[in-house]
Scaffold this motif. Structure first.
Motif, short mmCIF file in Angstrom:
data_model
loop_
_atom_site.label_atom_id
_atom_site.label_comp_id
_atom_site.label_asym_id
_atom_site.label_seq_id
_atom_site.Cartn_x
_atom_site.Cartn_y
_atom_site.Cartn_z
N ILE A 126 0.83 -1.19 0.00
CA ILE A 126 0.00 0.00 0.00
C ILE A 126 0.88 1.26 0.00
O ILE A 126 2.06 1.21 0.34
CB ILE A 126 -0.99 0.03 1.18
N CYS A 127 0.27 2.34 -0.40
CA CYS A 127 0.93 3.64 -0.51
C CYS A 127 1.84 3.73 -1.74
O CYS A 127 2.63 4.67 -1.87
CB CYS A 127 1.74 4.00 0.74
N LYS A 128 1.73 2.73 -2.62
CA LYS A 128 2.49 2.77 -3.87
C LYS A 128 1.51 2.44 -5.01
O LYS A 128 0.75 1.48 -4.91
CB LYS A 128 3.62 1.74 -3.86
N PRO A 129 1.50 3.23 -6.07
CA PRO A 129 0.55 2.96 -7.15
C PRO A 129 0.93 1.71 -7.93
O PRO A 129 2.08 1.28 -7.91
CB PRO A 129 0.67 4.21 -8.04
N ASN A 159 -6.02 -11.04 -1.71
CA ASN A 159 -5.10 -9.95 -2.00
C ASN A 159 -4.37 -9.63 -0.70
O ASN A 159 -4.86 -8.88 0.14
CB ASN A 159 -5.88 -8.73 -2.51
N TYR A 160 -3.23 -10.25 -0.55
CA TYR A 160 -2.44 -10.17 0.70
C TYR A 160 -1.66 -8.85 0.68
O TYR A 160 -0.48 -8.81 0.39
CB TYR A 160 -1.52 -11.38 0.77
N LEU A 161 -2.37 -7.79 1.00
CA LEU A 161 -1.80 -6.45 0.91
C LEU A 161 -0.53 -6.30 1.76
O LEU A 161 -0.49 -6.75 2.91
CB LEU A 161 -2.82 -5.41 1.36
N GLY A 162 0.47 -5.66 1.17
CA GLY A 162 1.67 -5.33 1.92
C GLY A 162 1.40 -4.09 2.76
O GLY A 162 1.76 -2.98 2.37
N ASP A 163 0.72 -4.28 3.88
CA ASP A 163 0.28 -3.15 4.69
C ASP A 163 0.95 -3.13 6.06
O ASP A 163 0.41 -2.61 7.03
CB ASP A 163 -1.24 -3.14 4.84
N TRP A 164 2.14 -3.73 6.15
CA TRP A 164 2.85 -3.76 7.43
C TRP A 164 4.34 -3.83 7.14
O TRP A 164 4.75 -4.28 6.08
CB TRP A 164 2.41 -4.98 8.24
N GLY A 165 5.14 -3.35 8.04
CA GLY A 165 6.58 -3.42 7.84
C GLY A 165 7.26 -2.07 8.01
O GLY A 165 6.62 -1.02 8.17
N TRP A 231 -1.65 5.25 9.44
CA TRP A 231 -1.57 4.01 8.67
C TRP A 231 -2.93 3.68 8.04
O TRP A 231 -2.99 3.32 6.85
CB TRP A 231 -1.10 2.89 9.59
N ARG A 232 -4.01 3.83 8.79
CA ARG A 232 -5.35 3.55 8.25
C ARG A 232 -5.68 4.51 7.11
O ARG A 232 -6.29 4.11 6.12
CB ARG A 232 -6.40 3.66 9.36
N ARG A 233 -5.32 5.76 7.27
CA ARG A 233 -5.59 6.76 6.23
C ARG A 233 -4.83 6.42 4.95
O ARG A 233 -5.38 6.47 3.85
CB ARG A 233 -5.17 8.15 6.73
N PHE A 234 -3.57 6.04 5.09
CA PHE A 234 -2.76 5.68 3.92
C PHE A 234 -3.34 4.44 3.22
O PHE A 234 -3.37 4.37 2.00
CB PHE A 234 -1.31 5.41 4.34
N LYS A 235 -3.83 3.51 4.01
CA LYS A 235 -4.39 2.27 3.45
C LYS A 235 -5.68 2.58 2.68
O LYS A 235 -5.92 2.05 1.59
CB LYS A 235 -4.67 1.27 4.58
#
Length: 565
Positions: A126-129, A159-165, A231-235
């Motif tokens: 997430i946060c990348k187009p 869709n295993y979003l890359g939303d952590w790290g 983080w929620r807003r970015f997602k």
């Protein structure tokens, strides 16, 4: 052709001496398609039988040929160590064409009935187009989902979003230093990328920024409310962007559970590793030693106790097995991640989970733009939305010139333009590295997606004019008609091969073969203008069968098929 191959295999067994140790299934696998149609439609190589029968391959071919009888075969001839078969035109039409017309699901099966397949694909950070590098996992994964569904499996697409790290620690740091809600609202995901790229640029001059980013992510893992809100807003912004692309691709997912979902499930798996005495401390980090398996150590926890990709992947696999009881869990990612999957798959096995061998990694080759590697942090990307926009614009301009009054022109232009890009990508074997050249993807000449979609539209136009689906009448068959029916009958084989090899390009190549066979038939055989009514009706039936099979084949590789172009 599987049915005919089975018939030929049975006839070969009958012609072989009693006691020959060869099963019908093995014969089916041995049957080949000759490179030259003048040799025949199918060929049986006799070389493997030479030792058992103590005869030269040509003699074995001659022996089988003398006793061989099969209603599907018009003639059998010996060519060296091969026995070549010329199929009966009448049998092909009466048996195989009728089978296609009688079964709306022709090519599919129920082999997967009662079994669940989970597929993990697309999964952008997430946060990348979406850029062109995301295309592979997305369309390969969805094609594999469609293929498995076509043969009866129940499928669950994740869709295993890359939303952590740690990257979110970097983004939060960048936002606090240089960002604002006003600019995020205005610029959306593009603005998030801009400040992410700036972070990496600034960090090269000031390495302490990386320490700050690690601290921010650690706070996020500990549940800091301010960081969680960002983080929620970015997602949210990311998902809005992704949904636009998925809509263009006509792709939906059953779940968007990303890496963050498994934060509370990882401690239990880490504890199991400790309980089984698999976890070791190395320079303050927690690892699983895999040297016994000639693999580097699998890092489970960093020195500060933060989790890593293997930790999350193990927890996710356990959750999916317990939730969906999968027969297979398929991961579609770049071949560059093959080592990562080999490591944590081995850890799952060492943890004694009995389903470890149901985890399947499907790698695909890297994609570059004109030979330059893609990189978000360095700002080197070709955005998928820009590629699609260029393709759609080109298709629309062609339609404006050739068919300006077409109903739903914008929707059709999108289907053909997006289809051109997807087809271009899926034309290559998935493990092949690709240097993406936009001009090549937008070339609609020759073996392209628009060519295949136009062939489908041509079938629809003929059937609309015919006013019926036609029927088999027993009219005489030309060579072009025979070749078309033979190609249609190969569809189940190609589906099975694509599944066995996890290779959508098998279907892409089949689409081109079918289009070529149909267009030879179309150009050399009068259809609606044939003099005899029985010929017209039978040829219309062939068009109907082509539309049916071609439409399904296009769906299996994620292409829509407009009826008018």
């Amino acid at each position: 052709m599987l049915t005919i191959k089975n018939q030929i295999a049975g006839a070969i067994l009958q012609a072989l001496p009693e006691g020959t140790d060869l099963a019908a299934d093995a014969i089916v696998e041995m049957l080949e398609y000759p490179p030259d149609l003048n040799m025949g439609d199918l060929a049986f190589p006799c070389f493997k039988l030479s030792r058992a029968l103590r005869k030269a391959p040509p003699a074995i071919a001659a022996m089988i040929g003398e006793k061989f009888t099969c209603p599907a075969v018009e003639s059998a001839s010996v060519a060296g160590g091969y026995l070549n078969f010329k199929l009966s035109k009448e049998h092909l039409v009466n048996d195989r064409l009728s089978a296609v017309l009688a079964d709306p699901n022709f090519g599919g099966s129920d082999m997967g009935k009662g079994k669940m397949v989970v597929l993990d694909y697309s999964s952008p950070n997430i946060c990348k187009p979406f850029h062109i590098g995301h295309l592979g996992t997305t369309v390969i994964g969805h094609s594999l989902k469609k293929l498995h569904e076509f043969v009866g499996y129940s499928c669950y697409g994740i869709n295993y979003l890359g939303d952590w790290g740690t990257q979110f620690g970097k983004l939060i740091t960048a936002y606090r230093l240089w960002g604002s809600e006003e600019e995020v609202t205005k610029g959306g995901i593009d603005y998030l990328v801009d400040i992410y790229v700036r972070f990496h640029r600034e960090a090269e001059e000031d390495p302490t920024l990386n320490d700050r980013a690690r601290e921010e992510f650690h706070k996020l893992e500990l549940g800091d409310e301010e960081n969680l809100a960002l983080w929620r807003r970015f997602k949210e912004i990311s998902l809005e962007e992704y949904e636009r692309t998925y809509k263009q691709l006509d792709i939906t997912f059953d779940s968007y559970l990303g890496e963050s979902f498994y934060t509370d499930k990882m401690p239990a798996e880490v504890q199991k590793l400790r309980d089984k005495e698999l976890l070791k401390i190395d320079d303050g980090a927690s690892i699983v030693d895999l040297s016994e398996y000639n693999l580097p150590p699998c890092l489970i926890l960093k020195r500060d106790g933060s989790t890593l990709y293997p930790t999350r992947d193990i927890a996710a696999a356990v959750y999916r097995k317990e939730t969906y009881d999968f027969e297979k869990c398929i991961y579609v990612t770049s071949a560059q991640q093959s080592l990562h999957f080999a490591q944590w798959f081995k850890v799952v096995e060492m943890m004694q989970y009995p389903w470890y061998d149901q985890l399947v990694h499907i790698p695909y080759g890297t994609i570059s733009v004109a030979g330059v590697k893609l990189s978000t942090r360095h700002g080197n990307m070709l955005l998928l939305r820009d590629v699609f926009a260029a393709a759609i614009e080109k298709v629309d301009s062609i339609m404006e010139e050739k068919n300006p009054d077409l109903k739903d022109r914008a929707e059709t232009a999108e289907a053909v333009g997006v289809g051109a890009v997807v087809f271009h990508y899926l034309s290559s074997t998935r493990t092949k590295d690709i240097s993406f050249i936009l001009e090549d993807a937008l070339s609609f000449e020759g073996n392209s997606g628009p060519y295949a979609q136009y062939t489908y539209a041509r079938c629809c136009s003929i059937l609309e004019k015919a006013g019926s689906a036609g029927k088999i009448t027993g009219a005489a068959i030309t060579d072009e008609e025979k070749e078309l029916v033979k190609t249609l009958s190969q569809f189940p084989e190609r589906v099975n091969l694509a599944l066995r090899e996890y290779e959508p390009s098998v279907i892409t190549r089949y689409v081109l073969d079918l289009c070529a066979a149909f267009n030879r038939f179309y150009h050399n055989c009068q259809i609606l203008n044939a003099k005899e009514e029985d010929v017209v009706s039978q040829r219309v039936a062939m068009v109907s069968a082509t539309r049916q099979v071609l439409g399904k084949a296009l769906e299996l590789i994620c292409l829509r098929h407009p009826e008018k172009i």
